[in-house]
Enzyme design. Structure first.
Site, PDB file in Angstrom:
ATOM      1  N   LYS A 191     -17.443  -0.258   5.892  1.00  0.00           N
ATOM      2  CA  LYS A 191     -17.945  -1.224   4.918  1.00  0.00           C
ATOM      3  C   LYS A 191     -19.464  -1.163   4.752  1.00  0.00           C
ATOM      4  O   LYS A 191     -19.976  -1.290   3.641  1.00  0.00           O
ATOM      5  CB  LYS A 191     -17.515  -2.643   5.313  1.00  0.00           C
ATOM      6  CG  LYS A 191     -17.860  -3.657   4.229  1.00  0.00           C
ATOM      7  CD  LYS A 191     -17.166  -4.978   4.405  1.00  0.00           C
ATOM      8  CE  LYS A 191     -17.425  -5.870   3.197  1.00  0.00           C
ATOM      9  NZ  LYS A 191     -16.775  -7.182   3.343  1.00  0.00           N
ATOM     10  N   PHE A 214     -11.587  -6.943  13.656  1.00  0.00           N
ATOM     11  CA  PHE A 214     -10.513  -7.422  12.790  1.00  0.00           C
ATOM     12  C   PHE A 214     -10.163  -6.336  11.764  1.00  0.00           C
ATOM     13  O   PHE A 214     -11.042  -5.759  11.146  1.00  0.00           O
ATOM     14  CB  PHE A 214     -10.956  -8.701  12.070  1.00  0.00           C
ATOM     15  CG  PHE A 214      -9.930  -9.213  11.086  1.00  0.00           C
ATOM     16  CD1 PHE A 214      -8.695  -9.672  11.530  1.00  0.00           C
ATOM     17  CD2 PHE A 214     -10.197  -9.218   9.719  1.00  0.00           C
ATOM     18  CE1 PHE A 214      -7.750 -10.129  10.630  1.00  0.00           C
ATOM     19  CE2 PHE A 214      -9.260  -9.676   8.816  1.00  0.00           C
ATOM     20  CZ  PHE A 214      -8.032 -10.126   9.269  1.00  0.00           C
ATOM     21  N   GLN A 215      -8.895  -6.069  11.617  1.00  0.00           N
ATOM     22  CA  GLN A 215      -8.374  -5.036  10.705  1.00  0.00           C
ATOM     23  C   GLN A 215      -8.985  -3.663  10.973  1.00  0.00           C
ATOM     24  O   GLN A 215      -9.236  -2.894  10.056  1.00  0.00           O
ATOM     25  CB  GLN A 215      -8.563  -5.452   9.235  1.00  0.00           C
ATOM     26  CG  GLN A 215      -7.689  -6.646   8.882  1.00  0.00           C
ATOM     27  CD  GLN A 215      -7.558  -6.894   7.385  1.00  0.00           C
ATOM     28  OE1 GLN A 215      -8.450  -6.610   6.611  1.00  0.00           O
ATOM     29  NE2 GLN A 215      -6.421  -7.460   6.989  1.00  0.00           N
ATOM     30  N   MET A 224      24.700   8.478   2.463  1.00  0.00           N
ATOM     31  CA  MET A 224      24.599   9.717   3.222  1.00  0.00           C
ATOM     32  C   MET A 224      24.881   9.473   4.699  1.00  0.00           C
ATOM     33  O   MET A 224      25.509  10.293   5.371  1.00  0.00           O
ATOM     34  CB  MET A 224      23.219  10.355   3.025  1.00  0.00           C
ATOM     35  CG  MET A 224      23.134  11.788   3.518  1.00  0.00           C
ATOM     36  SD  MET A 224      24.350  12.874   2.742  1.00  0.00           S
ATOM     37  CE  MET A 224      23.419  13.538   1.364  1.00  0.00           C
ATOM     38  N   GLU A 269       0.808  -1.223   0.000  1.00  0.00           N
ATOM     39  CA  GLU A 269       0.000   0.000   0.000  1.00  0.00           C
ATOM     40  C   GLU A 269       0.844   1.277   0.000  1.00  0.00           C
ATOM     41  O   GLU A 269       0.418   2.309  -0.514  1.00  0.00           O
ATOM     42  CB  GLU A 269      -0.954   0.023   1.201  1.00  0.00           C
ATOM     43  CG  GLU A 269      -2.121  -0.948   1.089  1.00  0.00           C
ATOM     44  CD  GLU A 269      -1.819  -2.314   1.667  1.00  0.00           C
ATOM     45  OE1 GLU A 269      -0.628  -2.602   1.955  1.00  0.00           O
ATOM     46  OE2 GLU A 269      -2.766  -3.105   1.836  1.00  0.00           O
TER      47      GLU A 269
END
Lengths: 163, 592
Positions: free
Chosen positions: B184, B134-135, B500, B72
Site C-alpha cells: 500500500k 491485518f489482511q 462425473m 475474487e
C-alpha cells in the site's frame, strides 16, 4: 545417478525459494544446494546436487531453465569438472586419541583451525566422498559436531558458466 | 487563490498536459496508467483496504472499464476467459490477504492452461510485511507454484518497469499468469513516471523459430508415413496457428485429432477431423492415435487424460514429431524422435514451405488404406445415444444448442460430465470459441468465463453449459451479470447428481454414491428471477429446442437467461478410457 547442476540467476529476493519450490513441487531429489552472489552482485550462482534417471535430470534442467529469473543452467557432471565441499568438524581430542586425530587429519590434508585442551576443530575440503571417507576413518564417538557446505563445482579447462 | 507551494499555471495550460509526460506520479497512478498504456479494456476486480489508492485512480480515469465481481475467484476467471477468447492479456485486481487467497484458484486455473493474465494484488505496507498485519498473506510465496512469474514491488521506482515485464512475460513464450504484488505505501509513494516501450530481460528469451535441421527431418518423416496422425492441443489455439494447421493437414491429407484444450484448432465438421481424443475421446481418434506409425504432435503435451497409460501407448511402434514452445513439455511423459522447440505458428509456416518444396508426396496408396481403416472405426458411431428417450438426454441439449447457434457461439463450460458432452457434441469450427478449464478442472468457472467472453464480444452469442453442482460454485456472479447487463445464456444440465463423480462411483465403487447427490437444490427459475434475470425450467425433450430458440431470440438478446434442463439422472459419458488403461481399451456405450 548423481548430478551436479550449476546455474546463474538474477540475485533477487526469493530466487532461492523459486528453485527450492520447484524441486519440492515436482518431487525431485535434492542432496545439497549452495548459493551465493558472484563477482557481479546482480548474479547468484547456485550448485545443486541431485540424483535421478536421465529422464528426470533432463526434466530438472528444462524446468530450471524455464524459471524466468534463471539465466543459464549447466550439468557439470556432463563434462570434466572439479567438485569441492568444505567441512568443519569439532572432535574430542584427549589422551592418546589427541595425537591420532592430528595424524588422521594430516593424512586427509585437513587443517586444525581451533584448539582447546579437549577439542580440535578441523577444516577439510574435497569431494563429498573424501569428506565421507574422513568421517569413516575416525571413531564416531569422538565427533562433537560436523558442518558441511554442500558441493560447489566448476568446469575444467575452458569450460565455464558465465553470462 | 493560489495556496502556498502551489504553482501558478498560465491560462490554457490544463492539468491534462502536465499529466502526459515526465510527471511525478504515485504508485497507484502508475498502476492505472500502465494498464491504460497496455490497452487494457477491462479490469475485473474487487476493492479492499490495500488497493484503495489504486481504486481511487480507477475512479478518476476513463481509459478502461472496471468490472466489479462478487468474489475474487470470479475476477480472475473472467480475466482468464477474456484472454482465451480474445488472445489478449486479461487483467484482474484484488486486495491483499483474503483477496489473494480467493484469487489463487483462478490463477492456478489459468496457469494449468497457459493463459496470459496479469493479476495486480494489494499488499500491506512494506514496513508491515512479516508482522502478521491485518489482511497480510505472503502473496509471492502462496502463488509461486501456480504462476509463470511473480513480483513483489518494494520500491515505486521499479513499478512501471515491473508492470511492463509482467505483460511481456504473461503474453510471450508459453503464456501464463503473472502476479504483481504492490504494497500500500508503494501506491502513494511518488516517482517520475514514463511507461517503457519495452524492457530487456537477460534471463528471459523464449525460443520462437524452430530448428531448421529438425524441421527437415520432420517433413521427411511425414512424407514417409504409412499411417500418419496429427494430434494438436491448446498450443495451436493459444499460438493463433489454426489457419496454418489447416493448410498443413489439407496439403498432406492426414487425419487430425484435437485435445480438449485444442478444440477449434481444426474445424470439427471437416472430414479429416476425427474428433477429440483421450479419456472421453472418440473411438476413431483413440484408435488412430494408438495405431499410427508417424505422429505429428503440435502444441500438446501427452498428458494423462489424453494418452492414458504411457506404457500401453508405447506398445505400438511409432515415430513422433513434437512441436512445442516449451522444451519441458517435450519428452516429459512420452519419448519423442524429432523435438522442435518453437512458436507453433512459426514452425507450421516453415513446415508448409518445406512440404511445398519437397519432391516427394505422401504415399497415396498407404493413405487410402489408412483412411479405409479409420472409416471403419468411425462407423462404430461411438457418440450415438438414445434419441427416443422420454427423459431429456444431456447430449441432445448440446446438439440443439449447436444447431440453434449454427455452431458459432462462444461456449464456456464448468467441469464434469456436461463439460465432456459439450466437447463431444458442440462442433467447434473456429479456435477460441470453446472456453473451459482443461488442466486444473475447476468447477465454478463457467459463469465467470461467460461474463469475460460476453464483455469482450457484446454482440456474440455466449452460452455456458454447466451442471447444477458446478453452477453453484460461483452462482453469486448472477449479480454481476445484472449490474453490467451481461446477457449470457446458461444451460444447466440438471441431473441432481455430481454426474462425473456418480459415473465413477457406478463403475468403480459398486454404485455406492457417496456424497455425490445434490439434495436441496434451489428453484433455479426463482433464483434467476431474484437476480433480475429470465429463468426457464425444461422437463421434456420436445421443449428443449423451443427453449433454446427463445433464449437466443431477439426478444431476449439483452437478457441473461438461466435454463434449467431436467436431464436423465443416470446418463454416462462414453467412450471412456479408465484411469491407468490404454487408449485403445475404451468402454463404449453399447458394451454396457
Amino acid at each position: 545417478m548423481r548430478h551436479i547442476i550449476s546455474l546463474l540467476m538474477e540475485n533477487e529476493a526469493g530466487a532461492l525459494s523459486r528453485v527450492a519450490g520447484l524441486f519440492s513441487a515436482r518431487a525431485y531429489n535434492i542432496e545439497s544446494l549452495t548459493v551465493a552472489p558472484t563477482e557481479d552482485a546482480t548474479l547468484s550462482r547456485m550448485t545443486i546436487v541431485t540424483t535421478g534417471s536421465e529422464d528426470v535430470i533432463e526434466q530438472i534442467t528444462k524446468q530450471l531453465n524455464k524459471l524466468v529469473d534463471v539465466i543459464k543452467v549447466m550439468d557439470l557432471t556432463e563434462g570434466r569438472h572439479i567438485e569441492r565441499e568444505l567441512m568443519l568438524l569439532k572432535v574430542k581430542a584427549v589422551g592418546a586419541g589427541r595425537e591420532e586425530m592430528k595424524r588422521t587429519a594430516d593424512i586427509f590434508r585437513g587443517r586444525i583451525i581451533d584448539v582447546t585442551d579437549s577439542t580440535y576443530t578441523i577444516e577439510l575440503t574435497g569431494t563429498g566422498s573424501k569428506l565421507d571417507a574422513f568421517l569413516e576413518a575416525i571413531d564416531p564417538a569422538f565427533i562433537i559436531e560436523t558442518v558441511r557446505t554442500g558441493a560447489s563445482g566448476i568446469g575444467r579447462g575452458e569450460r565455464s558458466l558465465k553470462v | 487563490m493560489t495556496g502556498v507551494g502551489q504553482t501558478d499555471y498560465p491560462p490554457g495550460f490544463t492539468n491534462d498536459l502536465i499529466y502526459c509526460q515526465f510527471m511525478e506520479a504515485t504508485g497507484a497512478e502508475i498502476v492505472v496508467r500502465s494498464l491504460a498504456e497496455e490497452g487494457v479494456e477491462f479490469v475485473f476486480g474487487y476493492p479492499g483496504g490495500a488497493v484503495l489508492n489504486i481504486y481511487d485512480e480507477i475512479f478518476k480515469q476513463d481509459k478502461f472499464k472496471h468490472v466489479l465481481v462478487r468474489h475474487e475467484q470470479a475476477a480472475v476467471h473472467a480475466a482468464d476467459a477474456y484472454a482465451r477468447a480474445t488472445g489478449r492479456v486479461g487483467v484482474a485486481l484484488v486486495t491483499s490477504g483474503p483477496g489473494v487467497t480467493n484469487a489463487v484458484t483462478g490463477i492456478a486455473t489459468a496457469y494449468m492452461d497457459s493463459i496470459p493474465i496479469v493479476v495486480v494484488t494489494g499488499q500491506v505496507p512494506t514496513p508491515a510485511i512479516g508482522m502478521d498485519a491485518f489482511q497480510e498473506v505472503d502473496t509471492v510465496g502462496i502463488t509461486r507454484p501456480c504462476v509463470k512469474h511473480n513480483f513483489l514491488v518494494k520500491d515505486v521506482k521499479d513499478l512501471a518497469a515491473t508492470m511492463k515485464k509482467a505483460f511481456i512475460i504473461a503474453a510471450t513464450g508459453r503464456p501464463g499468469p503473472v502476479v504483481v504484488d504492490v504494497p500500500k505505501d508503494v501506491t502513494y509513494h511518488t516517482t517520475d513516471f514514463e511507461y517503457p516501450a519495452t524492457v530487456e530481460m537477460r534471463s528471459y528469451n523464449p525460443v520462437v523459430k524452430g530448428h531448421s535441421g529438425q524441421l527437415k527431418r520432420a517433413v521427411q518423416m511425414l512424407l514417409e508415413a504409412k499411417r500418419p496422425m496429427i494430434y494438436t492441443g491448446g498450443g495451436v489455439v493459444l499460438g493463433n496457428a489454426a489457419a496454418q494447421l489447416v493448410e498443413v493437414a489439407r496439403l498432406l491429407g492426414f487425419p487430425v485429432t484435437n485435445t480438449l484444450m485444442g478444440l477449434g484448432g481444426y474445424p470439427a465438421t471437416d472430414r479429416q477431423n476425427l474428433g477429440m481424443l483421450g479419456m472421453h475421446g472418440t473411438y476413431e481418434a483413440n484408435m488412430a492415435m494408438q495405431h499410427c506409425d508417424v505422429l505429428l504432435a503440435v502444441g500438446a503435451r501427452f498428458d494423462d487424460r489424453v494418452i492414458g497409460n504411457p506404457a500401453h501407448f508405447a506398445r505400438e511402434q511409432r515415430r513422433i514429431i513434437h512441436v512445442d514452445i516449451d522444451p519441458s513439455s517435450i519428452s516429459k511423459r512420452v519419448k519423442v524422435d524429432v523435438p522442435i522447440v518453437g512458436d507453433v505458428k512459426n514452425v507450421l509456416t516453415e513446415m508448409l514451405t518445406l512440404l511445398k518444396q519437397a519432391k516427394d508426396r505422401p504415399d497415396a496408396e498407404a493413405l487410402t488404406a489408412w483412411w479405409t481403416q479409420i472409416e471403419l472405426w468411425r462407423s462404430k458411431n461411438c457418440l450415438k445415444y438414445n434419441k427416443q428417450s422420454p427423459i431429456i438426454k444431456p447430449q441432445y441439449v448440446v446438439e440443439k444448442l449447436w444447431e440453434v447457434t449454427k455452431g458459432e457461439a462462444y461456449v464456456t463450460s464448468d467441469v464434469g460430465q456436461h463439460q465432456m458432452w459439450a466437447a463431444q457434441y458442440y462442433k467447434f469450427d473456429q479456435p477460441r470459441r470453446w472456453i473451459n478449464s482443461g488442466g486444473l478442472g475447476t468447477m465454478g468457472v463457467g459463469l465467470p468465463y461467460a461474463m469475460g467472453v460476453q464483455l469482450a464480444f457484446p454482440d456474440a452469442q455466449v452460452a455456458c453449459i454447466t451442471g447444477e453442482s458446478s453452477i453453484q460454485m460461483n452462482i453469486q456472479e448472477l449479480s454481476t451479470c445484472k449490474q453490467y447487463r451481461i446477457p449470457v445464456k446458461v444451460l444447466t444440465l440438471n441431473n441432481r447428481y455430481m454426474g462425473m463423480v456418480r459415473q465413477w462411483q457406478e463403475f468403480f465403487y459398486g454404485s455406492r454414491y457417496a456424497e455425490s447427490y445434490m439434495e436441496s437444490l434451489p428453484d433455479f427459475v426463482k433464483l434467476a428471477e431474484a437476480y433480475g434475470h429470465v429463468g426457464m425450467k425444461i422437463e421434456k425433450p420436445e421443449d428443449v429446442e423451443a427453449a433454446i430458440r427463445e433464449a437466443f431470440s431477439p426478444a431476449l438478446k439483452e437478457r441473461m437467461v438461466f435454463m434449467d434442463f431436467q436431464t436423465d439422472q443416470t446418463e454416462n459419458v462414453f467412450p471412456m478410457v479408465e484411469g491407468g488403461k490404454g487408449l485403445s481399451e475404451m468402454i463404449l456405450a453399447e458394451e454396457l
